[in-house]
Design an enzyme around this catalytic site. Structure first.
Site, PDB file in Angstrom:
ATOM      1  CB  CYS A 207      91.577  48.486  44.172  1.00  0.00           C
ATOM      2  SG  CYS A 207      90.228  47.917  45.194  1.00  0.00           S
TER       3      CYS A 207
ATOM      4  CE  LYS B 163     100.894  57.344  37.134  1.00  0.00           C
ATOM      5  NZ  LYS B 163     101.792  56.827  36.121  1.00  0.00           N
TER       6      LYS B 163
ATOM      7  CG  LEU C  62      94.473  59.778  47.909  1.00  0.00           C
ATOM      8  CD1 LEU C  62      94.364  60.071  49.404  1.00  0.00           C
ATOM      9  CD2 LEU C  62      95.939  59.689  47.493  1.00  0.00           C
TER      10      LEU C  62
ATOM     11  CG  HIS D 163      68.814  25.353  58.827  1.00  0.00           C
ATOM     12  ND1 HIS D 163      69.059  24.886  57.558  1.00  0.00           N
ATOM     13  CD2 HIS D 163      67.470  25.361  59.001  1.00  0.00           C
ATOM     14  CE1 HIS D 163      67.902  24.597  56.983  1.00  0.00           C
ATOM     15  NE2 HIS D 163      66.915  24.872  57.840  1.00  0.00           N
TER      16      HIS D 163
HETATM   17  C1  LIG Z   1      88.808  45.630  36.198  1.00  0.00           C
HETATM   18  C2  LIG Z   1      89.563  45.166  37.414  1.00  0.00           C
HETATM   19  C3  LIG Z   1      88.886  44.537  38.448  1.00  0.00           C
HETATM   20  C4  LIG Z   1      89.570  44.117  39.582  1.00  0.00           C
HETATM   21  N1  LIG Z   1      88.875  43.501  40.568  1.00  0.00           N
HETATM   22  C5  LIG Z   1      89.520  43.067  41.664  1.00  0.00           C
HETATM   23  C6  LIG Z   1      88.817  42.469  42.733  1.00  0.00           C
HETATM   24  O1  LIG Z   1      87.596  42.332  42.688  1.00  0.00           O
HETATM   25  N2  LIG Z   1      89.502  42.049  43.827  1.00  0.00           N
HETATM   26  C7  LIG Z   1      90.867  42.200  43.904  1.00  0.00           C
HETATM   27  O2  LIG Z   1      91.446  41.797  44.912  1.00  0.00           O
HETATM   28  N3  LIG Z   1      91.563  42.763  42.910  1.00  0.00           N
HETATM   29  C8  LIG Z   1      90.939  43.215  41.798  1.00  0.00           C
HETATM   30  N4  LIG Z   1      91.649  43.836  40.808  1.00  0.00           N
HETATM   31  C9  LIG Z   1      93.110  43.974  40.961  1.00  0.00           C
HETATM   32  C10 LIG Z   1      93.473  45.123  41.904  1.00  0.00           C
HETATM   33  O3  LIG Z   1      92.849  46.301  41.461  1.00  0.00           O
HETATM   34  C11 LIG Z   1      94.979  45.311  41.954  1.00  0.00           C
HETATM   35  O4  LIG Z   1      95.592  44.088  42.284  1.00  0.00           O
HETATM   36  C12 LIG Z   1      95.369  46.344  43.010  1.00  0.00           C
HETATM   37  O5  LIG Z   1      94.773  47.580  42.713  1.00  0.00           O
HETATM   38  C13 LIG Z   1      96.890  46.505  43.074  1.00  0.00           C
HETATM   39  O6  LIG Z   1      97.214  47.486  43.999  1.00  0.00           O
HETATM   40  P1  LIG Z   1      98.618  48.255  43.944  1.00  0.00           P
HETATM   41  O7  LIG Z   1      98.608  49.169  45.108  1.00  0.00           O
HETATM   42  O8  LIG Z   1      99.726  47.295  43.794  1.00  0.00           O
HETATM   43  O9  LIG Z   1      98.595  49.093  42.575  1.00  0.00           O
HETATM   44  P2  LIG Z   1      97.568  50.121  41.946  1.00  0.00           P
HETATM   45  O10 LIG Z   1      96.234  50.005  42.543  1.00  0.00           O
HETATM   46  O11 LIG Z   1      97.708  49.979  40.482  1.00  0.00           O
HETATM   47  O12 LIG Z   1      98.113  51.540  42.426  1.00  0.00           O
HETATM   48  C14 LIG Z   1      99.293  52.094  41.968  1.00  0.00           C
HETATM   49  C15 LIG Z   1      99.185  53.599  42.094  1.00  0.00           C
HETATM   50  O13 LIG Z   1     100.465  54.153  41.845  1.00  0.00           O
HETATM   51  C16 LIG Z   1     100.316  55.343  41.111  1.00  0.00           C
HETATM   52  N5  LIG Z   1     101.592  55.579  40.438  1.00  0.00           N
HETATM   53  C17 LIG Z   1     102.213  54.785  39.529  1.00  0.00           C
HETATM   54  N6  LIG Z   1     103.420  55.284  39.199  1.00  0.00           N
HETATM   55  C18 LIG Z   1     103.561  56.427  39.914  1.00  0.00           C
HETATM   56  C19 LIG Z   1     104.606  57.367  40.028  1.00  0.00           C
HETATM   57  N7  LIG Z   1     105.762  57.236  39.350  1.00  0.00           N
HETATM   58  N8  LIG Z   1     104.413  58.439  40.839  1.00  0.00           N
HETATM   59  C20 LIG Z   1     103.255  58.588  41.543  1.00  0.00           C
HETATM   60  N9  LIG Z   1     102.250  57.707  41.497  1.00  0.00           N
HETATM   61  C21 LIG Z   1     102.410  56.631  40.695  1.00  0.00           C
HETATM   62  C22 LIG Z   1      99.150  55.052  40.187  1.00  0.00           C
HETATM   63  O14 LIG Z   1      98.550  56.235  39.743  1.00  0.00           O
HETATM   64  C23 LIG Z   1      98.242  54.226  41.081  1.00  0.00           C
HETATM   65  O15 LIG Z   1      97.302  55.024  41.750  1.00  0.00           O
HETATM   66  C24 LIG Z   1      90.980  44.309  39.671  1.00  0.00           C
HETATM   67  C25 LIG Z   1      91.664  44.957  38.642  1.00  0.00           C
HETATM   68  C26 LIG Z   1      90.977  45.393  37.528  1.00  0.00           C
HETATM   69  C27 LIG Z   1      91.734  46.088  36.449  1.00  0.00           C
END
Ligand SMILES: Cc1cc2nc3c(=O)[nH]c(=O)nc-3n(C[C@H](O)[C@H](O)[C@H](O)COP(=O)(O)OP(=O)(O)OC[C@H]3O[C@@H](n4cnc5c(N)ncnc54)[C@H](O)[C@@H]3O)c2cc1C
Length: 471
Positions: A43, A35, A39, A450
């Site tokens: 993260c 959405k 992309l 080293h």
């Molecule tokens: C400030 C911050 C710093 C971070 N730093 C780190 C780090 O250094 N290292 C690390 O490993 N992790 C880090 N994280 C955590 C990491 O970002 C998340 O664990 C990771 O992004 C999870 O991936 P995901 O694919 O599960 O979900 P997300 O990345 O949240 O992706 C989910 C996607 O689904 C989409 N979506 C949701 N519902 C719908 C729907 N109904 N229809 C269509 N699209 C939808 C959203 O728009 C989103 O793009 C950090 C998080 C934050 C907030």
């Protein structure tokens, strides 16, 4: 059928987009519904990437602030940070990476359906906002991720009381900032804004900073934060936060039961993230949920046939599932390979590295000393400070240590916990050591170049045998 797919992934975060690429590599026809306008999910857009970009700016400023030590003369006055340029560079990094995923989708012939999706039953995915349509899926992967959440009584207005989603875009440097929560997100923003010049106070409900880390790591971070002028209030609960004309007035209960009043321009609530399932229709399809998370088994199968789920949105039951980019990606690969009929093994969540990019950095994997003792191991500890390491001295980064937890009986490495320079890189060796069930002896016999920071890992292994060479 044009809109019939082997796999439809909902969400293009690090879980969803990796699952999609792997599934396409294995010959499946794949669509991803996302959405957002770009992309990459949390993260790439609000999380790992932009925060680490800001931390690199903070690091650049640190080097310049210490220019004299490096024999560099900077004429007139202290260096200042230009927030406009900081954001321009950060955005360039983020855009480059999100575009990179678009390229990978094209390369792998993955269709990006721009819109919001819900599960419509019997293998259907309905895109009800954006490019409205119904997709027919042999398999569905829910990867909708997580979003910041507050705590009861603290209302986020996104201007004065903000989450990491707003903090990453702050165009003006706040004079003062209170951060609620000292997990990775909280301490990383503390490091960024303190280095940029804000007054920073971090309030943690539990008795120590970064409470999931080994106690020695927490103590070292608190010591370093103090030196940097970051105030830490641990064992302290924020009880009230009221937005005023100038900022936020706070009340907090300290460990002795007293009420402490604080005020700041901005309150950053970094108390954790909750699952994104609103409007997804998961409950309507009867998917088993737990506290809002989609419940899955070790192979990421939900309770409904042909629907899998990965990443921040899931729970495996039991202890908290790590909300980390690399965890979601690893799950994405497993689920795609399972759907392609390949044999896959469940992940060992005790082998997941935790990296926190605060200053000094933290890297850890495996169990802590306290946890090892709780599990009844006869524990042997080896620790080595960066302060006596040649490479660290050269870099002028001598804070911290590497600590290794070993089971005395078999000499097996149970956990490695480090705080200090390059810890988020050094931890990779420790992850491999745990994955291969290494002994401390094997780490000792592994030759470390080293002068490198990695010698601290070898020395800590030596120390578990009471034989560190340079200490
Ligand atoms: C400030 C911050 C710093 C971070 N730093 C780190 C780090 O250094 N290292 C690390 O490993 N992790 C880090 N994280 C955590 C990491 O970002 C998340 O664990 C990771 O992004 C999870 O991936 P995901 O694919 O599960 O979900 P997300 O990345 O949240 O992706 C989910 C996607 O689904 C989409 N979506 C949701 N519902 C719908 C729907 N109904 N229809 C269509 N699209 C939808 C959203 O728009 C989103 O793009 C950090 C998080 C934050 C907030």
């Amino acid at each position: 059928m044009a809109n019939a797919y082997d796999v439809v992934v909902i969400g293009a975060g690090t879980g969803g987009y990796v699952a999609a690429i792997r599934a396409a590599q294995l010959g499946m026809r794949v669509a991803v519904v996302e959405k957002q306008k770009a992309l990459g999910g949390t993260c790439l857009i609000w999380g790992c990437i932009p925060t680490k970009a800001l931390l690199e700016h903070a690091h650049a400023l640190k080097v310049i602030q210490n220019a004299k030590e490096w024999g560099v003369t900077i004429p007139a006055g202290p260096p200042v940070i230009d927030m406009g340029q900081v954001h321009a560079r950060k955005d360039k990094v983020v855009n480059g990476l999100t575009k990179g995923i678009e390229f990978l989708f094209k390369k792998n012939k993955i269709d990006w359906i721009k819109g919001t999706a819900r599960l419509s039953g019997q293998g259907g995915v309905e895109v009800f906002e954006g490019d409205k349509q119904t997709l027919d899926a042999r398999e569905i992967v829910v990867a909708t991720g997580s979003a910041p959440r507050s705590v009861p009584g603290i209302e986020i207005d996104r201007k004065r009381i903000i989450t990491s989603d707003e903090a990453i875009h702050l165009k003006e440097l706040p004079k003062s900032l209170v951060i609620m929560g000292s997990g990775a997100v909280g301490v990383e923003f503390a490091s960024i804004f303190r280095r940029f010049g804000s007054e920073v106070t971090i309030i943690e409900l539990l008795p120590r900073l970064v409470p999931v880390e080994d106690e020695a790591v927490s103590a070292e971070l608190e010591k370093s934060f103090k030196k940097q002028g970051i105030k830490s209030l641990t064992g302290t609960k924020v009880t009230k936060a009221a937005v005023t004309g100038k900022g936020v007035d706070l009340e907090a209960q300290t460990p002795d039961g007293k009420t402490q009043k604080l005020s700041a321009e901005i309150l950053l609530v970094a108390t954790g993230r909750g699952p994104v399932t609103t409007g997804l229709g998961a409950e309507d399809l009867g998917l088993e949920m737990e506290k809002g998370y989609v419940k899955v088994d070790q192979m990421y199968r939900t309770s409904a046939p042909r629907i899998s789920a990965i990443g921040d949105v899931i729970t495996l039951g039991g202890p908290g599932h790590p909300q980390l980019a690399h965890v979601s990606s690893a799950e994405g690969v497993i689920v795609a390979e399972r759907l392609a009929g390949k044999e896959v093994q469940p992940l060992n969540y005790e082998h997941v590295p935790g990296c926190t990019y605060c200053d000094p950095e933290i890297g850890s994997v495996g169990i802590t000393e306290a946890e090892a003792k709780k599990r009844g191991y006869d524990v042997q500890i080896g620790a080595f400070p960066f302060g006596v390491l040649g490479r660290a001295k050269m870099a002028g980064e001598t804070e911290g240590f590497v600590k290794i937890v070993v089971d005395k009986k078999y000499d097996e490495v149970l956990g490695v916990h480090m705080i200090g320079p390059r810890s988020t890189e050094l931890v990779a060796e420790a992850v491999l050591a745990l994955r291969l069930e290494c002994t401390a002896e094997e780490l000792i016999r592994t030759i470390h170049a080293h002068p490198t920071f990695s010698e601290a890992v070898a020395e800590a292994a030596h120390a578990t045998h009471g034989a560190a060479i340079h200490m």
